[in-house]
Design a protein around this motif. Structure first.
Motif, PDB file in Angstrom:
ATOM      1  N   SER B 146       0.835  -1.207   0.000  1.00 24.86           N
ATOM      2  CA  SER B 146       0.000   0.000   0.000  1.00 24.86           C
ATOM      3  C   SER B 146       0.868   1.254   0.000  1.00 24.86           C
ATOM      4  O   SER B 146       0.545   2.257  -0.611  1.00 24.86           O
ATOM      5  CB  SER B 146      -0.882   0.016   1.238  1.00 24.86           C
ATOM      6  N   GLN B 147       2.017   1.165   0.702  1.00 23.48           N
ATOM      7  CA  GLN B 147       2.847   2.359   0.864  1.00 23.48           C
ATOM      8  C   GLN B 147       3.540   2.782  -0.432  1.00 23.48           C
ATOM      9  O   GLN B 147       4.140   3.832  -0.496  1.00 23.48           O
ATOM     10  CB  GLN B 147       3.878   2.140   1.978  1.00 23.48           C
ATOM     11  N   TRP B 166      -1.231  -2.288  -8.391  1.00 21.85           N
ATOM     12  CA  TRP B 166      -0.892  -1.798  -7.049  1.00 21.85           C
ATOM     13  C   TRP B 166      -1.846  -2.401  -6.026  1.00 21.85           C
ATOM     14  O   TRP B 166      -3.064  -2.337  -6.175  1.00 21.85           O
ATOM     15  CB  TRP B 166      -0.965  -0.269  -7.026  1.00 21.85           C
ATOM     16  N   ASP B 171      -7.529   2.366  -5.407  1.00 22.73           N
ATOM     17  CA  ASP B 171      -7.467   3.647  -6.100  1.00 22.73           C
ATOM     18  C   ASP B 171      -6.493   3.529  -7.266  1.00 22.73           C
ATOM     19  O   ASP B 171      -5.358   3.080  -7.089  1.00 22.73           O
ATOM     20  CB  ASP B 171      -6.971   4.709  -5.103  1.00 22.73           C
ATOM     21  N   VAL B 211      -0.266  -3.135  13.429  1.00 20.66           N
ATOM     22  CA  VAL B 211      -0.570  -1.718  13.528  1.00 20.66           C
ATOM     23  C   VAL B 211      -1.940  -1.564  12.904  1.00 20.66           C
ATOM     24  O   VAL B 211      -2.294  -2.326  12.001  1.00 20.66           O
ATOM     25  CB  VAL B 211       0.483  -0.898  12.739  1.00 20.66           C
ATOM     26  N   VAL B 213      -3.687  -0.635  10.554  1.00 25.80           N
ATOM     27  CA  VAL B 213      -3.745  -0.108   9.190  1.00 25.80           C
ATOM     28  C   VAL B 213      -4.163  -1.182   8.202  1.00 25.80           C
ATOM     29  O   VAL B 213      -4.043  -2.369   8.455  1.00 25.80           O
ATOM     30  CB  VAL B 213      -2.378   0.461   8.715  1.00 25.80           C
ATOM     31  N   GLY B 214      -4.629  -0.690   7.053  1.00 23.62           N
ATOM     32  CA  GLY B 214      -4.856  -1.477   5.854  1.00 23.62           C
ATOM     33  C   GLY B 214      -5.491  -2.833   6.058  1.00 23.62           C
ATOM     34  O   GLY B 214      -6.514  -2.992   6.727  1.00 23.62           O
ATOM     35  N   LYS B 217      -6.171  -4.190   9.645  1.00 19.79           N
ATOM     36  CA  LYS B 217      -7.328  -3.597  10.299  1.00 19.79           C
ATOM     37  C   LYS B 217      -8.634  -4.191   9.745  1.00 19.79           C
ATOM     38  O   LYS B 217      -9.550  -4.511  10.501  1.00 19.79           O
ATOM     39  CB  LYS B 217      -7.309  -2.083  10.089  1.00 19.79           C
ATOM     40  N   TYR B 240      -3.061  -4.414  19.203  1.00 18.52           N
ATOM     41  CA  TYR B 240      -2.108  -4.056  18.156  1.00 18.52           C
ATOM     42  C   TYR B 240      -0.773  -3.788  18.836  1.00 18.52           C
ATOM     43  O   TYR B 240      -0.649  -2.836  19.611  1.00 18.52           O
ATOM     44  CB  TYR B 240      -2.566  -2.805  17.409  1.00 18.52           C
ATOM     45  N   GLY B 242       1.982  -2.724  17.684  1.00 21.10           N
ATOM     46  CA  GLY B 242       2.718  -1.555  17.217  1.00 21.10           C
ATOM     47  C   GLY B 242       3.863  -1.926  16.297  1.00 21.10           C
ATOM     48  O   GLY B 242       4.625  -1.059  15.879  1.00 21.10           O
ATOM     49  N   SER B 243       4.024  -3.213  15.977  1.00 20.47           N
ATOM     50  CA  SER B 243       5.169  -3.604  15.158  1.00 20.47           C
ATOM     51  C   SER B 243       4.802  -4.758  14.244  1.00 20.47           C
ATOM     52  O   SER B 243       4.090  -5.679  14.641  1.00 20.47           O
ATOM     53  CB  SER B 243       6.337  -4.009  16.061  1.00 20.47           C
TER      54      SER B 243
END
Lengths: 310, 373, 409
Positions: B146-147, B166, B171, B211, B213-214, B217, B240, B242-243
């Motif tokens: 995603s990044q 991607w 998007d 984390v 995200v994405g 989550k 989460y 955090g890593s």
């Protein structure tokens, strides 16, 4: 918050803190030897990673956790000797050569893992030992006396390190070489031999720490240590170059992490705070560094290579 | 002194060489043992051999291609595919899912070359790799992170002849040569949440995430929704750490869940291998995602949500063959079988519980249930 | 004359040491390639082509070298004050964050002519703040800078994650629910201007070269630079000479951090994506330039000007390594391991370079003295103090450089 004060959760928090402290404690104790003799080894994390992979791979092949620990120690000795060569004989800038060892260990352990293993395969873990009698004590038994065998070994190595540094001739030489290498040299102490010994002890314990981590988790993965070696180095300063202080630091670090995890699990800390909470240990360490620097003095010859005067 | 040091340097270099040679070459001697040692390792074996095959077939096919082009110039040209991904290509998780998919495609279609750049967690290095593959004439460049989107947005317009894919993303930036692909991982999460809620006896489920995200989550939210839909009294604790990389922390998070009473666990991202180990020790049933995690703990893995990106890749390749180089967003979900719930035969799951899962799958496919939202 | 010749020989040797050490590391790399069933010849070719083989390759190398050079120049300044700055990673992050925040805050209101300098200055300030903390802690509290900078690296990465996942996140990421830790596309006015008609070569490399020249002037042509070097050589003597040692040490680390902060800003505004993005680790943003810059500085003899070609070569090594991975399809971990080996070999042989160089300058001084017996030896002695051991390469390399020129006639 009331969820927190239950027996199971409190025991898990304390026991978890102890488990998290073990690799840090082993690596930091080893680093203490090196720093007391005046050598800063920044490559601890790289050695830990290679120790972790070697330990993991040996257990995967032999199924024997002790062979794994020994293999981790063996690779630690080899890399400790290599680090001594780099910082004692070749007198490389210690702050930088360690970064090289770190990058090498990070890459090499991953490369070997990908080549020899590929996808993660679980291995046998260290046996858990309930200490007879003590482990039955309510609350405390579960917190302190029901751990895997390396946990006890790691904490037993603290008094051993204290004894070696404070009570033996070798320890006296270490301190002399770290404080005043010229004087030690003039008294017939071989500065480089002492430093070779201490840095190799450091490598050995770092290798053991890595192997202990991998075998305790029962798995290996790229960057398994997640920079714990650097934390370990900071803990040596935190503990003011004394094994007991180092142990206190490792435990504090372990407990803070374990507490934060427990709070997040129970929803006491919101998830969005996790990054801020993760800053806490580093900031506490910096503050501790200030206090330690005020009250204690680093070994005078730390990071200074020794060349015998002409 | 100085001469001594040079000698030492030589000795050190030699010693290091010996270590490296022994270490790296040791693999070839012992790979045969791997197969004998444990059945689980065969997956590793297979991966390496497929990797080996990839390179050989590539060369073989390239030569045949050259021959073919001279004879039948009009035939559809074999395409060249490049993958740029953030973690190791055999991570049993995110990156491996796309590499496996491309390997499947390679067996089905005319593929001249597959190139993989893995471990590019540095976004600018990934951008450089994407640009380099595009510049060296690859037909399809897959930016599997995603990044990477921000970079792709700037690179894609410079290479209008190249197709970029991607993921995971939704998007295409309005660019005509960018496909986006994503996984409706909340669907699988929901199904397994239903199963988890049916299995729990303590009424507490623990989830370990990296984390918030994405994809992670999405899966966690879906699992929670599924569990609560099946049994509104169930408590779902989410942690989460955090890593994405801290295995030890993930392991401790699982311990924390167990202490808080969780008797069912799940988690996502590559660091969960640590949590799976804890679940295995304590005999806590585990649900996996992103890849089939049964090999990590054959006794306790109930089911895994597996990504089959080949569904998306086929659509993209069909579009490309038809002359469309991008512009669409493709999703793998339960309906198009891009997401599959793979049960572990080694785990004794009762027929009733499994029926609940099948019902949830049917409901989601029929649109009767919205996994999240 | 004979001794002048030996001086020249020693100084050539001195320059060959780091190059040789890199070569040894690469030979090990080639052996590892053979072990991985890849052709080393193909590997070397891919590496060279990827780094220097074409215009695009040279651009990649220049862009990769830019943060290395900036960090390296900062390392040089700190090193001259006898401070080791391992905190480049954190300082880059701090610079990147502050410059990004500035750009987000200013929005599209300003023209590029004002915007670009403003964000770069913000980066410098961010890095300077992050560098001043360990500087002050060392000067006033005696806290070892190696430790405090490492800890601040950890704090910086968490701060970055917090900001990029929270206050500074791209609003689109929240709308879509993907929550990738990245900012929105930053204002175009803040993009580093492109040069030479390329679609990605920006002014970053020029900025870095200018910074290197500025650092050279600062260190050898200003009173502040003199103080920095004096403190690095002998803090006690400097104190008696009336130099504010503590303030100078703080300032040296602050300037060092400022350079790294500038590197962070260049990374953000010169990136392909023109936004700040991370994978949650420091290296995900910096590409480890905070560490590799140290090696580039050592490679360049800790002299700002020599760090320019050194960074370019080292940048080439990194770009070539990535190209090698693509061309030969070896695991990227190999490149990381090789990077580590290069660091180890360059650092380990650094002392021999210095020894050879000292021998060169000693022989040279002796030769000059023999030629001009009438000249008063005192100025030479003063010069020797100023270029003494802690002042690692300094003017000695200038001399050697000039000598090299005369040797070619």
């Amino acid at each position: 918050m009331s969820d927190f004060f239950t027996e199971a959760v409190l025991i898990a928090t304390v026991a978890g803190g102890i488990r998290l402290a073990v690799p840090l404690l082993l690596a930091a104790l080893g680093e203490t030897f090196g720093q007391r003799s005046g050598v800063l080894n920044l490559g601890v994390d790289g050695i830990m990673l290679l120790g972790a992979f070697t330990g993991y791979y040996t257990v995967l092949k032999t199924g024997n956790v002790w062979y794994g620990l020994l293999a981790g120690i063996a690779i630690g000795i080899v890399l400790g000797l290599a680090s001594s060569l780099i910082s004692v004989t070749l007198q490389a800038e210690q702050g930088i050569s360690g970064i090289g060892v770190y990058l090498f260990g990070l890459g090499m352990s991953d490369l070997l893992f990908q080549r020899l293993v590929g996808t993660p395969v679980p291995i046998t873990k260290f046996p858990k030992i309930d200490i007879p009698g003590l482990s039955d004590i309510p609350w405390l038994g579960g917190m302190f006396f029901s751990h895997s065998v390396v946990v006890y070994l790691a904490f037993l190595s603290v008094p051993v390190a204290m004894f070696i540094i404070n009570k033996t001739n070798f320890g006296m030489n270490i301190r002399a070489v770290g404080e005043n290498p010229e004087a030690a040299d003039s008294l017939g102490v071989s500065v480089s031999r002492v430093r070779y010994a201490t840095v190799t002890i450091g490598g050995t314990l770092a290798g053991a720490a890595g192997a202990a981590l991998a075998i305790d988790l029962g798995i290996f993965q790229q960057n398994l240590t997640n920079a714990q070696g650097f934390i370990a180095i900071a803990l040596v300063y935190f503990g003011a170059w004394r094994p007991l202080g180092v142990m206190a630091g490792a435990l504090l670090y372990g407990f803070v992490n374990s507490l934060v995890l427990q709070f997040k699990t129970l929803g006491i800390i919101p998830q969005s705070w996790s990054d801020i909470a993760a800053m806490a240990p580093a900031i506490i360490t910096i503050l501790a560094l200030v206090i330690v620097a005020r009250r204690f003095r680093a070994p005078s010859a730390l990071t200074k290579p020794f060349t015998r005067g002409t | 002194m100085s001469r001594n040091a040079w000698i030492w340097l030589g000795v050190a270099a030699a010693a290091l060489l010996v270590i490296i040679i022994v270490a790296v070459s040791g693999g070839d001697d012992e790979t045969t043992e791997t197969t004998v040692a444990a059945e689980t390792t065969t997956t590793a074996e297979e991966t390496t051999t497929t990797a080996g095959e990839t390179t050989t077939t590539v060369e073989g096919e390239t030569t045949t291609t050259a021959a073919e082009t001279t004879t039948t110039a009009a035939a559809a040209e074999p395409i060249r595919i490049a993958i740029v991904a953030p973690s190791a290509s055999n991570d049993l998780a995110f990156t491996q899912s796309i590499v496996d998919a491309v390997n499947v495609i390679e067996g089905e279609r005319e593929v001249a070359e597959v190139a993989v750049t893995d471990g590019t967690f540095v976004v600018d290095d990934a951008a450089a790799a994407i640009r380099d593959y595009a510049a060296s004439g690859f037909d399809l460049v897959i930016a599997h992170g995603s990044q990477y989107g921000g970079s792709l947005q700037e690179i894609a317009p410079d290479f209008p002849e190249t197709t970029f894919a991607w993921g995971t993303a939704a998007d295409t930036f309005g660019l005509s040569n960018v496909f986006a692909y994503e996984a409706a991982s909340d669907e699988g999460g929901y199904v397994m949440g239903v199963l988890g809620a049916a299995l729990t006896e303590t009424g507490t489920i623990g989830i370990v995430g990296p984390v918030e995200v994405g994809d992670a989550k999405l899966y966690v939210d879906g699992y929670k929704a599924g569990a609560e839909a099946n049994d509104s009294g169930v408590t779902v604790n989410i942690n989460y750490t955090g890593s994405f990389s801290d295995v030890a922390l993930a392991s401790e998070a699982a311990q924390a869940h167990a202490a808080a009473g969780a008797d069912i666990m799940t988690g996502t991202a590559q660091m969960v291998v640590g949590a799976v180990g804890v679940a295995a020790d304590q005999g806590i049933p585990w649900f996996g995602t992103q890849a089939n995690q049964t090999s990590l703990a054959p006794e306790i893995v109930v089911a895994s949500q597996v990504y089959k990106w080949e569904i998306v890749l086929r659509q993209i390749l069909d579009d490309m063959a038809a002359g469309t180089l991008g512009g669409s967003v493709y999703v793998i979900d339960l309906a198009n079988e891009g997401l599959a719930i793979e049960y572990n035969d080694g785990f004794a799951l009762s027929a009733e519980v499994k029926a609940l899962g099948d019902q949830a799958i049917a409901d989601i496919i029929a649109g009767a249930v919205e996994p999240t939202g | 004359m004979a001794s002048l010749g030996s001086a020249r020989r020693s100084s050539y040797l001195a320059y060959s040491v780091p190059v040789l050490s890199v070569l040894v590391a690469l030979i090990i790399g080639a052996i590892m390639l053979v072990m991985l069933d890849a052709s080393p010849a193909e590997g070397v070719k891919a590496m060279f082509d990827g780094a220097f083989g074409s215009g695009e390759a040279l651009i990649s190398t220049a862009l990769k070298a830019t943060p290395l050079l900036l960090v390296g120049v900062g390392i040089t300044i700190a090193f001259r004050a006898n401070v080791i700055n391992i905190g480049g990673e954190g300082q880059m992050v701090a610079g990147g964050l502050l410059s990004t925040a500035t750009a987000l805050w200013l929005g599209d209101a300003l023209p590029a002519l004002i915007m670009v300098p403003l964000v770069l200055i913000a980066g410098i300030i961010g890095g300077a703040i992050w560098g001043s903390v360990p500087g002050a802690l060392k000067a006033y509290y005696g806290v070892n800078e190696i430790l405090s900078t490492i800890m601040l690296n950890i704090v910086a990465v968490q701060l970055m994650n917090f900001l990029l996942r929270g206050p500074m996140i791209d609003p689109g990421e929240i709308d879509r629910g993907t929550r990738i830790p990245q900012t929105e596309r930053l204002p175009e006015a803040a993009d580093l201007p492109l040069i030479l008609g390329s679609d990605r070569l920006h002014i970053g490399p020029l900025i870095a070269i200018l910074a290197a020249i500025a650092a050279y002037i600062l260190l050898w042509r200003t009173p502040l630079g003199y103080r920095v070097r004096a403190v690095g050589q002998n803090p006690d003597a400097s104190k008696y000479a009336g130099i504010p040692v503590k303030r100078t040490v703080t300032l040296a680390l602050t300037m060092s951090g400022a350079m790294a902060g500038l590197a962070g800003a260049v990374l953000v505004f010169g990136s392909e994506s023109h936004r700040m993005v991370t994978d949650g680790s420091t290296a995900g943003f910096t590409g480890s330039a905070g560490f590799n810059g140290i090696v580039a500085a050592l490679f360049g003899g800790l002299h700002p000007l020599w760090t320019i070609p050194a960074s370019f070569l080292f940048g080439g090594l990194l770009v070539g390594g990535n190209a090698l991975q693509r061309a030969v399809q070896v695991p990227s971990a190999l490149i990381l391991a090789l990077n580590g080996l290069v660091v180890i070999f360059v650092v380990s042989t650094d002392r021999y370079k210095k020894l050879l160089r000292e021998r060169a300058s000693a022989a040279e001084t002796a030769a000059k003295l023999a030629e001009q017996e009438n000249e008063d030896p005192v100025p030479a002695a003063v010069g020797a103090v100023e270029d003494g051991p802690p002042d690692r390469a300094g003017p000695a390399s200038d001399d050697a450089g000039g000598e090299q020129g005369s040797g070619e006639q």
